[in-house]
Design an enzyme around this catalytic site. Structure first.
Site, PDB file in Angstrom:
ATOM      1  CD  GLU A  62      46.183  38.459  46.350  1.00 16.61           C
ATOM      2  OE1 GLU A  62      45.017  38.309  46.138  1.00 16.61           O
ATOM      3  OE2 GLU A  62      46.920  38.969  46.802  1.00 16.61           O
ATOM      4  CB  ALA A  92      40.849  35.371  51.523  1.00 19.98           C
ATOM      5  N   GLY A  98      41.548  37.013  46.720  1.00 24.72           N
ATOM      6  CA  GLY A  98      42.717  35.680  46.238  1.00 24.72           C
ATOM      7  C   GLY A  98      42.346  35.105  45.377  1.00 24.72           C
ATOM      8  CD  GLU A 145      42.897  42.156  47.546  1.00 29.71           C
ATOM      9  OE1 GLU A 145      42.306  41.790  46.417  1.00 29.71           O
ATOM     10  OE2 GLU A 145      42.589  40.720  47.508  1.00 29.71           O
TER      11      GLU A 145
HETATM   12  N1  CO8 Z   1      34.065  35.315  51.792  1.00 27.28           N
HETATM   13  C1  CO8 Z   1      33.255  34.123  52.178  1.00 27.28           C
HETATM   14  N2  CO8 Z   1      31.907  34.488  51.522  1.00 27.28           N
HETATM   15  C2  CO8 Z   1      31.838  35.156  51.009  1.00 27.28           C
HETATM   16  C3  CO8 Z   1      33.106  35.266  50.520  1.00 27.28           C
HETATM   17  C4  CO8 Z   1      33.886  35.210  50.493  1.00 27.28           C
HETATM   18  N3  CO8 Z   1      35.461  35.808  49.643  1.00 27.28           N
HETATM   19  N4  CO8 Z   1      32.178  35.546  48.760  1.00 27.28           N
HETATM   20  C5  CO8 Z   1      31.014  35.415  48.624  1.00 27.28           C
HETATM   21  N5  CO8 Z   1      30.722  34.770  49.877  1.00 27.28           N
HETATM   22  C6  CO8 Z   1      29.873  33.733  50.452  1.00 27.28           C
HETATM   23  C7  CO8 Z   1      28.356  35.075  51.061  1.00 27.28           C
HETATM   24  O1  CO8 Z   1      29.052  35.775  52.052  1.00 27.28           O
HETATM   25  C8  CO8 Z   1      27.531  34.223  50.341  1.00 27.28           C
HETATM   26  O2  CO8 Z   1      27.290  33.404  52.061  1.00 27.28           O
HETATM   27  P1  CO8 Z   1      25.941  33.713  52.176  1.00 27.28           P
HETATM   28  O3  CO8 Z   1      24.943  32.888  51.136  1.00 27.28           O
HETATM   29  O4  CO8 Z   1      26.002  33.248  53.988  1.00 27.28           O
HETATM   30  O5  CO8 Z   1      25.100  35.362  52.443  1.00 27.28           O
HETATM   31  C9  CO8 Z   1      27.517  33.264  49.204  1.00 27.28           C
HETATM   32  O6  CO8 Z   1      28.512  33.527  49.029  1.00 27.28           O
HETATM   33  C10 CO8 Z   1      27.208  34.004  47.842  1.00 27.28           C
HETATM   34  O7  CO8 Z   1      27.372  35.383  48.043  1.00 27.28           O
HETATM   35  P2  CO8 Z   1      26.270  36.410  47.510  1.00 27.28           P
HETATM   36  O8  CO8 Z   1      25.551  36.070  48.080  1.00 27.28           O
HETATM   37  O9  CO8 Z   1      27.274  37.954  47.725  1.00 27.28           O
HETATM   38  O10 CO8 Z   1      26.472  36.237  45.784  1.00 27.28           O
HETATM   39  P3  CO8 Z   1      26.197  37.324  44.078  1.00 27.28           P
HETATM   40  O11 CO8 Z   1      26.262  35.988  43.149  1.00 27.28           O
HETATM   41  O12 CO8 Z   1      25.557  38.659  45.000  1.00 27.28           O
HETATM   42  O13 CO8 Z   1      27.389  37.884  44.588  1.00 27.28           O
HETATM   43  C11 CO8 Z   1      29.738  37.835  44.737  1.00 27.28           C
HETATM   44  C12 CO8 Z   1      29.094  37.149  44.576  1.00 27.28           C
HETATM   45  C13 CO8 Z   1      30.130  39.567  43.308  1.00 27.28           C
HETATM   46  C14 CO8 Z   1      31.375  37.461  44.376  1.00 27.28           C
HETATM   47  C15 CO8 Z   1      30.210  38.649  45.991  1.00 27.28           C
HETATM   48  O14 CO8 Z   1      29.730  37.638  46.337  1.00 27.28           O
HETATM   49  C16 CO8 Z   1      30.996  39.343  46.700  1.00 27.28           C
HETATM   50  O15 CO8 Z   1      31.780  40.180  46.934  1.00 27.28           O
HETATM   51  N6  CO8 Z   1      32.242  38.925  47.289  1.00 27.28           N
HETATM   52  C17 CO8 Z   1      33.304  39.428  48.316  1.00 27.28           C
HETATM   53  C18 CO8 Z   1      34.163  39.452  46.493  1.00 27.28           C
HETATM   54  C19 CO8 Z   1      35.396  39.493  47.517  1.00 27.28           C
HETATM   55  O16 CO8 Z   1      35.448  41.039  48.504  1.00 27.28           O
HETATM   56  N7  CO8 Z   1      36.269  38.980  48.040  1.00 27.28           N
HETATM   57  C20 CO8 Z   1      37.930  39.436  48.212  1.00 27.28           C
HETATM   58  C21 CO8 Z   1      38.111  39.284  49.605  1.00 27.28           C
HETATM   59  S1  CO8 Z   1      39.766  39.489  51.041  1.00 27.28           S
HETATM   60  C22 CO8 Z   1      40.667  38.826  50.032  1.00 27.28           C
HETATM   61  O17 CO8 Z   1      40.514  38.416  48.934  1.00 27.28           O
HETATM   62  C23 CO8 Z   1      41.922  39.272  49.895  1.00 27.28           C
HETATM   63  C24 CO8 Z   1      43.192  37.848  49.659  1.00 27.28           C
HETATM   64  C25 CO8 Z   1      44.202  38.205  50.390  1.00 27.28           C
HETATM   65  C26 CO8 Z   1      44.454  37.426  51.919  1.00 27.28           C
HETATM   66  C27 CO8 Z   1      45.264  38.578  52.369  1.00 27.28           C
HETATM   67  C28 CO8 Z   1      45.341  37.644  54.324  1.00 27.28           C
HETATM   68  C29 CO8 Z   1      45.769  38.942  55.628  1.00 27.28           C
END
Ligand code: CO8
Length: 258
Positions: free
Chosen positions: A112, A64, A109, A132
């Site tokens: 999921e 998400a 997400g 998460e």
């Molecule tokens: N949300 C928003 N932006 C994101 C997300 C995300 N989940 N994942 C990646 N991005 C963005 C980064 O911020 C980055 O943006 P910018 O270029 O502006 O800095 C861009 O995408 C590229 O990402 P990275 O530079 O980080 O790319 P890497 O190759 O270095 O890393 C990863 C890739 C490992 C996937 C890394 O981006 C990461 O760890 N992302 C987050 C993953 C994460 O934690 N996902 C879980 C999110 S929480 C969730 O999903 C909850 C679901 C239930 C919701 C319930 C609601 C109440």
């Protein structure tokens, strides 16, 4: 509704939907969830299998959208979770099989979303995880419910408590995905799998999905009675007569979804 984040193509009754938000590795914000909701509500009855994947080479869905969630209060968090859970439930009960073709990151997400699909296949570059708790939340799009159903309580709890991401080979070993392919073969294999489903009687496939879903949470006698009812209903279809006649007269069946 015009879709800004969904790339959709249909061929031979197989629809492929790619989630496309390249700046955030296809992270799900509420606009994407609303587009998905609209698509699922209005999906054409001519589509017999849906394949969900992520646009680009790196990510299925990286979760998400964290930037959208950062400042939510409790009521807003509840609403965001409810929206995602409602959309994923629509996938789970869609009257056609849904295949997740996981081409890269399937985190939070994104994992999921894959869990709400009927079948998961992956590229060997895919990574799955529920990170998460490291962000101060729990899986909120029904991951605490579905992950344990698919991989068992032990692996689900380990993945959710640690947030550790697993590679495709481990996902295969624990039953989170059914098969792993080279990245360039993934969509071809997804289409081949969908094609094998499309060859069968659509009503029977639909009843099979309903039966498996409904019976999972029922007690044995209720589950068996449910299957019995659905089995009986198959005999009200023309396709049952066609399938059996084709077999007995040694020809190919031509199903008409009636
Ligand atoms: N949300 C928003 N932006 C994101 C997300 C995300 N989940 N994942 C990646 N991005 C963005 C980064 O911020 C980055 O943006 P910018 O270029 O502006 O800095 C861009 O995408 C590229 O990402 P990275 O530079 O980080 O790319 P890497 O190759 O270095 O890393 C990863 C890739 C490992 C996937 C890394 O981006 C990461 O760890 N992302 C987050 C993953 C994460 O934690 N996902 C879980 C999110 S929480 C969730 O999903 C909850 C679901 C239930 C919701 C319930 C609601 C109440």
């Amino acid at each position: 509704m015009e879709y800004n984040f969904l790339k959709i193509s249909t061929s031979d009754a197989i629809c492929t939907l790619a989630i496309s938000a390249p700046k955030s590795l296809n992270a799900l914000n509420s606009n994407i969830l609303k587009e998905l909701d609209d698509f699922l509500t209005n999906i054409s009855p001519d589509i017999r299998v849906l394949i969900i994947t992520g646009d680009g080479e790196k990510s299925f869905v990286a979760g998400a959208d964290i930037s959208e969630m950062q400042n939510l209060n409790e009521a807003e968090g509840f609403e965001f979770g409810r929206l995602g859970a409602q959309v994923f439930r629509k996938i789970e009960v869609l009257p056609i099989p849904v295949i997740a073709a996981v081409n890269g990151f399937a985190l939070g997400g994104g994992c999921e979303l894959a869990l709400s699909c009927d079948i998961r296949i992956a590229s060997n570059k895919a990574k799955f995880g529920q990170p998460e708790v490291g962000l101060g939340i729990i899986p909120g799009f029904s991951g605490t419910y579905r992950l344990a159903k698919i991989v068992g309580m032990g692996y689900a709890k380990e993945m959710i408590y640690t947030g550790r991401a697993i590679k495709a080979d481990e996902a295969l070993r624990i039953g989170l995905v059914n098969a792993v392919y080279e990245p360039e073969q993934l969509m071809e294999e997804a289409n081949a799998l969908a094609g094998r489903i499309v060859k069968n009687a659509p009503i029977a496939v639909r009843y099979a999905k309903v039966s498996i879903n409904e019976e999972y949470d029922l007690a044995a006698d209720d589950a068996i009675a449910f299957e019995n009812k659905m089995f009986g209903k198959c005999f009200a279809s023309k396709d049952q007569k066609e399938g059996m006649t084709a077999f007995l007269t040694k020809r190919e069946a031509h199903f008409t979804n009636e």
